[in-house]
Design a protein around this motif. Structure first.
Motif, PDB file in Angstrom:
ATOM      1  N   VAL A  31      85.531  83.834  49.963  1.00 47.82           N
ATOM      2  CA  VAL A  31      84.537  83.960  48.911  1.00 47.82           C
ATOM      3  C   VAL A  31      83.273  84.597  49.477  1.00 47.82           C
ATOM      4  CG1 VAL A  31      83.623  81.634  49.303  1.00 47.82           C
ATOM      5  CG2 VAL A  31      83.314  82.733  47.075  1.00 47.82           C
ATOM      6  N   LYS A  32      82.580  85.343  48.649  1.00 45.15           N
ATOM      7  CA  LYS A  32      81.352  85.995  49.080  1.00 45.15           C
ATOM      8  C   LYS A  32      80.187  85.008  49.119  1.00 45.15           C
ATOM      9  CE  LYS A  32      82.548  90.585  47.329  1.00 45.15           C
ATOM     10  NZ  LYS A  32      82.148  91.693  46.423  1.00 45.15           N
ATOM     11  N   PRO A  33      79.207  85.262  49.968  1.00 39.73           N
ATOM     12  CA  PRO A  33      78.026  84.400  49.981  1.00 39.73           C
ATOM     13  C   PRO A  33      77.412  84.276  48.594  1.00 39.73           C
ATOM     14  CG  PRO A  33      77.986  85.861  51.855  1.00 39.73           C
ATOM     15  CD  PRO A  33      79.127  86.324  50.982  1.00 39.73           C
ATOM     16  N   GLY A  34      77.015  83.070  48.242  1.00 40.02           N
ATOM     17  CA  GLY A  34      76.470  82.804  46.927  1.00 40.02           C
ATOM     18  C   GLY A  34      77.513  82.440  45.901  1.00 40.02           C
ATOM     19  N   GLY A  35      78.751  82.586  46.257  1.00 37.32           N
ATOM     20  CA  GLY A  35      79.832  82.275  45.348  1.00 37.32           C
ATOM     21  C   GLY A  35      80.143  80.800  45.296  1.00 37.32           C
ATOM     22  N   SER A  36      81.131  80.472  44.490  1.00 39.24           N
ATOM     23  CA  SER A  36      81.533  79.087  44.302  1.00 39.24           C
ATOM     24  C   SER A  36      83.020  78.919  44.541  1.00 39.24           C
ATOM     25  CB  SER A  36      81.194  78.611  42.884  1.00 39.24           C
ATOM     26  OG  SER A  36      79.805  78.635  42.645  1.00 39.24           O
ATOM     27  N   LEU A  37      83.385  77.710  44.877  1.00 40.77           N
ATOM     28  CA  LEU A  37      84.773  77.391  45.138  1.00 40.77           C
ATOM     29  C   LEU A  37      84.971  75.905  44.906  1.00 40.77           C
ATOM     30  CD1 LEU A  37      87.163  79.166  46.165  1.00 40.77           C
ATOM     31  CD2 LEU A  37      86.693  78.278  48.443  1.00 40.77           C
ATOM     32  N   ARG A  38      86.123  75.533  44.397  1.00 38.81           N
ATOM     33  CA  ARG A  38      86.434  74.119  44.234  1.00 38.81           C
ATOM     34  C   ARG A  38      87.677  73.778  45.030  1.00 38.81           C
ATOM     35  NH1 ARG A  38      87.900  70.477  38.873  1.00 38.81           N
ATOM     36  NH2 ARG A  38      89.892  71.607  39.076  1.00 38.81           N
ATOM     37  N   LEU A  39      87.519  72.840  45.931  1.00 39.60           N
ATOM     38  CA  LEU A  39      88.630  72.354  46.716  1.00 39.60           C
ATOM     39  C   LEU A  39      89.247  71.136  46.049  1.00 39.60           C
ATOM     40  CD1 LEU A  39      87.185  72.548  50.339  1.00 39.60           C
ATOM     41  CD2 LEU A  39      88.323  74.331  48.997  1.00 39.60           C
ATOM     42  N   SER A  40      90.538  71.008  46.194  1.00 44.26           N
ATOM     43  CA  SER A  40      91.246  69.867  45.638  1.00 44.26           C
ATOM     44  C   SER A  40      92.017  69.155  46.734  1.00 44.26           C
ATOM     45  CB  SER A  40      92.220  70.307  44.541  1.00 44.26           C
ATOM     46  OG  SER A  40      91.546  70.920  43.468  1.00 44.26           O
ATOM     47  N   CYS A  41      92.128  67.874  46.583  1.00 41.72           N
ATOM     48  CA  CYS A  41      92.920  67.058  47.486  1.00 41.72           C
ATOM     49  C   CYS A  41      93.817  66.183  46.641  1.00 41.72           C
ATOM     50  CB  CYS A  41      92.019  66.208  48.384  1.00 41.72           C
ATOM     51  SG  CYS A  41      92.902  65.005  49.397  1.00 41.72           S
ATOM     52  N   ALA A  42      95.108  66.391  46.763  1.00 37.52           N
ATOM     53  CA  ALA A  42      96.074  65.605  46.016  1.00 37.52           C
ATOM     54  C   ALA A  42      96.610  64.491  46.898  1.00 37.52           C
ATOM     55  CB  ALA A  42      97.213  66.490  45.527  1.00 37.52           C
ATOM     56  N   ALA A  43      96.568  63.295  46.379  1.00 34.71           N
ATOM     57  CA  ALA A  43      97.049  62.135  47.114  1.00 34.71           C
ATOM     58  C   ALA A  43      98.408  61.713  46.586  1.00 34.71           C
ATOM     59  CB  ALA A  43      96.062  60.980  47.009  1.00 34.71           C
ATOM     60  N   ALA A  44      99.302  61.445  47.491  1.00 31.24           N
ATOM     61  CA  ALA A  44     100.633  61.002  47.122  1.00 31.24           C
ATOM     62  C   ALA A  44     101.011  59.785  47.947  1.00 31.24           C
ATOM     63  CB  ALA A  44     101.650  62.122  47.322  1.00 31.24           C
ATOM     64  N   GLY A  45     102.103  59.156  47.551  1.00 36.43           N
ATOM     65  CA  GLY A  45     102.525  57.959  48.233  1.00 36.43           C
ATOM     66  C   GLY A  45     101.737  56.749  47.754  1.00 36.43           C
ATOM     67  N   THR A  46     101.716  55.744  48.580  1.00 32.23           N
ATOM     68  CA  THR A  46     100.969  54.539  48.247  1.00 32.23           C
ATOM     69  C   THR A  46      99.484  54.845  48.226  1.00 32.23           C
ATOM     70  OG1 THR A  46     102.658  53.156  49.305  1.00 32.23           O
ATOM     71  CG2 THR A  46     100.522  52.143  48.874  1.00 32.23           C
TER      72      THR A  46
END
Length: 122
Positions: free
Chosen positions: A12-27
């Protein structure tokens, strides 16, 4: 017992935005909190943001006002919304979950994802 998988990393370029995701599985019970850490190139892993089960959040000074951590309890998802990205935000971002080893115990264990690469560059 807990499996975490990060996604959303990108260039991504400076000043841009991004959304990270973390998926949890198992117990996924007895989770006391979740967090995002990052490891810039050639540096040690550092704290980015955390969210407690009760909803309280904490951020590293370097990302305050720019990043926002949130959790979707229904879908066992953790997010990191990153705005106004800077080149110094370039790092591998890791999801962490802290879980009590047993019910009503104060002992906890941290679980880590494998990371997702975020690169901020023109």
């Amino acid at each position: 017992q807990v499996e975490l998988v990060e996604s959303g990393g990108d260039l991504v370029k400076p000043g841009g935005s991004l959304r990270l995701s973390c998926a949890a599985a198992g117990t996924f019970d007895r989770i006391t909190g979740m967090a995002w850490y990052r490891q810039p190139p050639g540096q040690q892993r550092e704290f980015v943001a955390a969210i407690a089960s009760g909803g309280g959040t904490a951020y590293a000074d370097s990302v305050k006002g720019r990043f926002s951590i949130s959790r979707d309890y229904a879908n066992n998802m953790l997010y990191l919304q990153m705005n106004s990205l800077k080149p110094e935000d370039t790092a591998v971002y890791y999801c962490k979950a802290t879980r009590r080893t047993r019910a009503f115990s104060s002992d906890t264990r941290d679980y880590w994802g494998r990371g997702t690469q975020v690169t901020v560059s023109s």
